[in-house]
Design a protein around this motif. Structure first.
Motif, PDB file in Angstrom:
ATOM      1  N   LEU A   1       2.614   9.337  -7.934  1.00 17.72           N
ATOM      2  CA  LEU A   1       2.063   8.507  -6.868  1.00 17.72           C
ATOM      3  C   LEU A   1       2.925   7.266  -6.660  1.00 17.72           C
ATOM      4  N   ARG A   2       3.278   6.613  -7.745  1.00 18.29           N
ATOM      5  CA  ARG A   2       4.112   5.416  -7.625  1.00 18.29           C
ATOM      6  C   ARG A   2       5.487   5.769  -7.087  1.00 18.29           C
ATOM      7  N   GLY A   3       6.004   6.931  -7.503  1.00 19.64           N
ATOM      8  CA  GLY A   3       7.284   7.376  -6.970  1.00 19.64           C
ATOM      9  C   GLY A   3       7.230   7.572  -5.460  1.00 19.64           C
TER      10      GLY A   3
ATOM     11  N   LEU B   1       5.143   5.996  -3.451  1.00 19.71           N
ATOM     12  CA  LEU B   1       5.026   4.665  -2.851  1.00 19.71           C
ATOM     13  C   LEU B   1       6.383   3.979  -2.784  1.00 19.71           C
ATOM     14  N   TYR B   2       7.161   4.074  -3.880  1.00 18.14           N
ATOM     15  CA  TYR B   2       8.491   3.484  -3.873  1.00 18.14           C
ATOM     16  C   TYR B   2       9.351   4.116  -2.776  1.00 18.14           C
ATOM     17  N   THR B   3       9.251   5.438  -2.623  1.00 22.54           N
ATOM     18  CA  THR B   3      10.041   6.127  -1.600  1.00 22.54           C
ATOM     19  C   THR B   3       9.663   5.664  -0.205  1.00 22.54           C
ATOM     20  N   VAL B   4       8.354   5.519   0.043  1.00 18.20           N
ATOM     21  CA  VAL B   4       7.880   5.118   1.365  1.00 18.20           C
ATOM     22  C   VAL B   4       8.405   3.742   1.741  1.00 18.20           C
ATOM     23  N   PHE B   5       8.261   2.765   0.832  1.00 14.26           N
ATOM     24  CA  PHE B   5       8.672   1.422   1.250  1.00 14.26           C
ATOM     25  C   PHE B   5      10.181   1.247   1.242  1.00 14.26           C
ATOM     26  N   ILE B   6      10.916   2.002   0.417  1.00 14.85           N
ATOM     27  CA  ILE B   6      12.378   1.927   0.458  1.00 14.85           C
ATOM     28  C   ILE B   6      12.897   2.492   1.779  1.00 14.85           C
ATOM     29  N   VAL B   7      12.371   3.663   2.155  1.00 17.56           N
ATOM     30  CA  VAL B   7      12.792   4.281   3.416  1.00 17.56           C
ATOM     31  C   VAL B   7      12.354   3.434   4.609  1.00 17.56           C
ATOM     32  N   GLY B   8      11.095   2.956   4.593  1.00 20.84           N
ATOM     33  CA  GLY B   8      10.570   2.169   5.710  1.00 20.84           C
ATOM     34  C   GLY B   8      11.347   0.892   5.930  1.00 20.84           C
ATOM     35  N   ASN B   9      11.537   0.124   4.866  1.00 25.97           N
ATOM     36  CA  ASN B   9      12.276  -1.142   5.008  1.00 25.97           C
ATOM     37  C   ASN B   9      13.755  -0.894   5.281  1.00 25.97           C
ATOM     38  N   GLY B  10      14.297   0.191   4.722  1.00 30.99           N
ATOM     39  CA  GLY B  10      15.680   0.539   5.015  1.00 30.99           C
ATOM     40  C   GLY B  10      15.882   0.864   6.488  1.00 30.99           C
TER      41      GLY B  10
ATOM     42  N   LEU C   1      11.848  -5.356  -0.550  1.00 29.44           N
ATOM     43  CA  LEU C   1      12.574  -4.399  -1.381  1.00 29.44           C
ATOM     44  C   LEU C   1      12.871  -4.976  -2.762  1.00 29.44           C
ATOM     45  N   VAL C   2      13.340  -6.216  -2.807  1.00 31.31           N
ATOM     46  CA  VAL C   2      13.743  -6.814  -4.082  1.00 31.31           C
ATOM     47  C   VAL C   2      12.540  -7.056  -4.982  1.00 31.31           C
TER      48      VAL C   2
ATOM     49  N   MET D   1      -5.469  -4.070  -8.769  1.00 31.23           N
ATOM     50  CA  MET D   1      -5.105  -5.270  -8.016  1.00 31.23           C
ATOM     51  C   MET D   1      -3.599  -5.512  -8.034  1.00 31.23           C
ATOM     52  N   SER D   2      -2.966  -5.229  -9.185  1.00 31.33           N
ATOM     53  CA  SER D   2      -1.512  -5.412  -9.247  1.00 31.33           C
ATOM     54  C   SER D   2      -0.794  -4.401  -8.365  1.00 31.33           C
ATOM     55  N   LEU D   3      -1.341  -3.174  -8.276  1.00 29.30           N
ATOM     56  CA  LEU D   3      -0.763  -2.169  -7.383  1.00 29.30           C
ATOM     57  C   LEU D   3      -0.844  -2.631  -5.934  1.00 29.30           C
ATOM     58  N   ILE D   4      -2.012  -3.150  -5.557  1.00 32.05           N
ATOM     59  CA  ILE D   4      -2.190  -3.630  -4.184  1.00 32.05           C
ATOM     60  C   ILE D   4      -1.262  -4.800  -3.908  1.00 32.05           C
ATOM     61  N   TYR D   5      -1.136  -5.699  -4.864  1.00 34.34           N
ATOM     62  CA  TYR D   5      -0.321  -6.905  -4.698  1.00 34.34           C
ATOM     63  C   TYR D   5       1.157  -6.577  -4.495  1.00 34.34           C
ATOM     64  N   LEU D   6       1.679  -5.620  -5.266  1.00 38.49           N
ATOM     65  CA  LEU D   6       3.112  -5.357  -5.237  1.00 38.49           C
ATOM     66  C   LEU D   6       3.522  -4.196  -4.331  1.00 38.49           C
ATOM     67  N   PHE D   7       2.574  -3.327  -3.967  1.00 40.71           N
ATOM     68  CA  PHE D   7       2.945  -2.152  -3.185  1.00 40.71           C
ATOM     69  C   PHE D   7       2.467  -2.205  -1.735  1.00 40.71           C
ATOM     70  N   VAL D   8       1.333  -2.854  -1.475  1.00 41.99           N
ATOM     71  CA  VAL D   8       0.788  -2.847  -0.116  1.00 41.99           C
ATOM     72  C   VAL D   8       1.698  -3.580   0.876  1.00 41.99           C
ATOM     73  N   PRO D   9       2.128  -4.836   0.609  1.00 38.02           N
ATOM     74  CA  PRO D   9       2.979  -5.516   1.602  1.00 38.02           C
ATOM     75  C   PRO D   9       4.276  -4.779   1.933  1.00 38.02           C
ATOM     76  N   PRO D  10       5.093  -4.365   0.936  1.00 37.65           N
ATOM     77  CA  PRO D  10       6.347  -3.685   1.309  1.00 37.65           C
ATOM     78  C   PRO D  10       6.141  -2.324   1.951  1.00 37.65           C
TER      79      PRO D  10
END
Length: 304
Positions: free
Chosen positions: A32-34, A36-45, A73-74, A273-282
């Motif tokens: 799941l986290r993988g 999420l990382y893929t979605v925001f890397i591709v989206g912001n890229g 991203l950072v 809450m930490s998932l929402i904090y670090l994954f939702v915005p990007p």
């Protein structure tokens, strides 16, 4: 002989919990986290690529959007090493200095995101309240100066953050799969609230107040417009930024309040809450701007 539980700094490492009580689902959580990382890397890229390639998007609003994408991203990629170690390689310990470095980057770029959102609110204010002077107020040189000012002031003010740490006198068990400041200050004999910490809090408060003030002025300007259709059109240009502000400040406030008042909350609540904090915005910022920004949406459709 040096104890294996103590690193080169002479301080014991931290233990990252991950998802307590869900050991059987660790691999699913990793997938799941993988995703999420893929979605925001591709989206912001994609956002960065489109703004770079499309000449019509070389405007202050999209420069700030590019800064926001780089920042997202950072701040999220800074958690990737410990997340991989915890959920995939089952390495629960992180060295003291590594934890301090990770905390530094997470909170440095979280603070920078707040400043970027404030700069974007100023952009919306000028575009709405002084449209005829927009090109003379927000020149490329002025935008560059704003970006350099944000970077230098934040870097200078936050460089002392990791040095606030002091030895811990009990088990250094953290509630997440990475190092967050609200988590560390509640450890016994841990990080104490200092002038630097208070400066960060005051900066977030000041940014949010200035953003609110800018939208009060924007609303006053919109209400002075005679035609209803023009009012809605003007307000619609601010929807993306309002959503970006909410999905940044609300989770951040939730994390801080959870650590302040949620002592009786179940362990997974901290992780959620930490998932929402670090994954939702990007993850949602590029989606929101792709849907609500006509120029970016057209470019995406054209690319498809």
């Amino acid at each position: 002989m040096k104890s294996p539980s103590v690193n080169d700094t002479g301080l014991p490492p931290f233990t990252l919990i991950g998802l307590p009580g869900l050991k059987a689902s660790q691999h699913w959580v990793f997938l799941l986290r993988g995703a999420l990382y893929t979605v925001f890397i591709v989206g912001n890229g994609l956002i960065l690529f489109i703004v770079k390639e499309e000449q019509s998007l070389h405007q202050p609003m999209y420069y700030f959007l590019s800064l926001l994408s780089v920042n997202d991203l950072v701040v999220s990629l800074s958690t990737l090493p410990s997340v991989l170690a915890t959920f995939y390689f089952h390495i629960k310990q992180i060295a003291f200095d590594t934890c301090m470095t990770q905390m530094f980057f997470i909170h440095l770029f979280s603070f920078m995101e707040s400043e970027i959102l404030l700069a974007m609110s100023f952009d919306h204010y000028v575009a709405t309240c002084n449209p005829l002077r927009y090109s003379t107020i927000l020149t490329d040189a002025r935008v560059l100066q704003m970006g350099l000012f944000i970077g230098t002031t934040i870097g200078g003010s936050s460089i002392a953050l990791p040095s606030e740490a002091s030895p811990f006198c009990k088990a250094n068990i953290l509630s997440h799969a990475y190092c967050l400041y609200p988590d560390l200050i509640h450890l016994p004999c841990g990080i104490s609230v200092s002038i630097t910490s208070l400066a960060f809090v005051l900066s977030f408060v000041l940014d949010s107040v200035l953003i609110l003030l800018s939208y009060i002025l924007i609303l006053c300007s919109v209400l002075a417009i005679a035609f209803q259709e023009e009012k809605l059109k003007t307000l619609n240009t601010c929807v993306s930024h309002i959503c970006a502000v909410l999905i940044f400040y609300v989770p951040m406030l939730g994390v801080s309040r959870m650590h302040r008042y949620g002592r009786y909350a179940p362990p997974y609540a901290y992780v959620l809450m930490s998932l929402i904090y670090l994954f939702v915005p990007p993850m949602f910022n590029p989606v929101i701007y792709s849907i609500k920004t006509k120029e970016i949406r057209k470019k995406l459709i054209f690319c498809d």
